[in-house]
Design an enzyme around this catalytic site. Structure first.
Site, PDB file in Angstrom:
ATOM      1  N   ASP A  67       0.814  -1.216   0.000  1.00 16.42           N
ATOM      2  CA  ASP A  67       0.000   0.000   0.000  1.00 16.42           C
ATOM      3  C   ASP A  67       0.847   1.265   0.000  1.00 16.42           C
ATOM      4  OD1 ASP A  67       0.959  -0.444   2.570  1.00 16.42           O
ATOM      5  OD2 ASP A  67      -1.000  -0.799   3.451  1.00 16.42           O
ATOM      6  N   ASP A 136      -6.993  -3.273  14.580  1.00 17.63           N
ATOM      7  CA  ASP A 136      -8.386  -3.646  14.319  1.00 17.63           C
ATOM      8  C   ASP A 136      -8.467  -4.825  13.342  1.00 17.63           C
ATOM      9  OD1 ASP A 136      -7.554  -2.414  12.007  1.00 17.63           O
ATOM     10  OD2 ASP A 136      -8.971  -0.733  12.113  1.00 17.63           O
ATOM     11  N   HIS A 138      -6.789  -5.172  10.441  1.00 15.36           N
ATOM     12  CA  HIS A 138      -6.675  -4.920   9.000  1.00 15.36           C
ATOM     13  C   HIS A 138      -5.356  -5.439   8.426  1.00 15.36           C
ATOM     14  CE1 HIS A 138      -4.814  -0.909  10.178  1.00 15.36           C
ATOM     15  NE2 HIS A 138      -3.991  -1.281   9.207  1.00 15.36           N
ATOM     16  N   GLU A 143      -9.529  -1.891   5.929  1.00 19.88           N
ATOM     17  CA  GLU A 143     -10.136  -1.623   7.227  1.00 19.88           C
ATOM     18  C   GLU A 143     -11.367  -2.508   7.446  1.00 19.88           C
ATOM     19  OE1 GLU A 143      -8.571   0.127   9.226  1.00 19.88           O
ATOM     20  OE2 GLU A 143      -8.053   2.129   8.528  1.00 19.88           O
TER      21      GLU A 143
END
Ligand code: GLP
Length: 272
Positions: A67, A136, A138, A143
């Site tokens: 990314d 979380d 990801h 997400e």
């Protein structure tokens, strides 16, 4: 999934390095997928040291990073490309032309993402994809709530991720709102996945990924569908797992033990 639990982050780097070295040296992984974040840093240090010792050669390796932030030029100190230069690329013999990176300054987001996927395909696909995990759950920048079959695209960063990453910027307001990221589907299409994670703030995400349901609320849980995943974590990140004893059994499995077991079984049944 093969789960290896190590004492600390340094040991995670050493253990993960054994996997990377094996796949590159044996020619299985000439196309590597790479993550950013603090978790892969010990592994990148080991890769650089391994290159220095002459154990590992990157001259014919191609890389694709997971990314890049939208709106940060390569030269920005917090761009992921700059992170990779500092933490890995500047220390190994990877060829510049073999480094593939999403361009966060593109004026054609859809075209940029589509050609990234095309390039992966041209090179025969990613053989070993290394990933970290957000607190979380990801992977990449996918997400909670992101489709589990998604391809490379532009994603919106959630508040916990912006909060986690603000330590690298002057303030939370400086953290980009969007990023270009490989999709979960892109990651699932790779031949093998190697996850590295450490620290207590990853314990919930790791428990959800390994022992929770497959859900878009923890996008790493989609890796339960992947046939070849190794997860290397430290004790703190493993703290909320309930099946540690079983993971220990499976991660220390080896063919020699199985063959010895078979020989004994044959003798018992009079076949040998
Ligand atoms: C970012 C990256 C992820 C990384 C995550 C966790 O969100 N896009 O690829 O896994 O941060 O980073 P860290 O290892 O610093 O906790």
């Amino acid at each position: 999934m093969n789960v290896i639990i190590c004492a600390d982050a340094k040991a995670v780097g050493k253990e993960a390095y054994k996997v990377v070295r094996d796949r590159i040296v044996n020619g299985h992984a000439k196309v590597l997928g790479l993550p950013t974040g603090s978790s892969p840093i010990p592994l990148y240090k080991e890769m650089a040291a391994g290159y220095k010792r002459g154990e590992i050669d990157f001259s014919d390796v191609h890389t694709f990073n997971l990314d890049e932030y939208l709106g940060l030029p390569v030269e920005h100190p917090q761009s992921y490309r700059n992170f990779m230069n500092t933490n890995l690329f500047d220390h190994i013999n990877l060829k510049e032309e073999n480094i593939n990176f999403l361009n966060g300054m593109t004026d054609d987001i859809a075209g940029e993402c589509a050609s990234y996927e095309e390039k992966m395909e041209e090179l025969g696909g990613i053989k070993l994809q290394i990933v970290g995990i957000g607190r979380d759950g990801h992977i990449g920048f996918n997400e909670p709530g992101t489709p589990l079959y998604g391809r490379t695209g532009c994603v919106t960063l959630d508040t916990p991720t912006i909060e986690d990453n603000k330590r690298f910027f002057a303030s939370a307001a400086e953290v980009p709102r969007w990023a270009l990221s490989m999709g979960v589907g892109t990651i699932l299409d790779t031949n093998e996945v190697l996850m590295v994670a450490d620290g207590p703030n990853k314990a919930d995400a790791i428990a959800g990924m390994l022992e929770g349901p497959i859900t878009g609320m923890n996008t790493a849980s989609a890796l339960q569908l992947h046939p070849n995943v190794t997860v290397v974590i430290d004790e703190a990140a493993a703290a909320k797992l309930t099946r540690k004893a079983y993971y220990k059994k499976t991660s220390t499995n080896n063919v020699a033990d199985m063959l010895a077991y078979l020989t004994a079984a044959r003798k018992k049944t009079g076949l040998e």
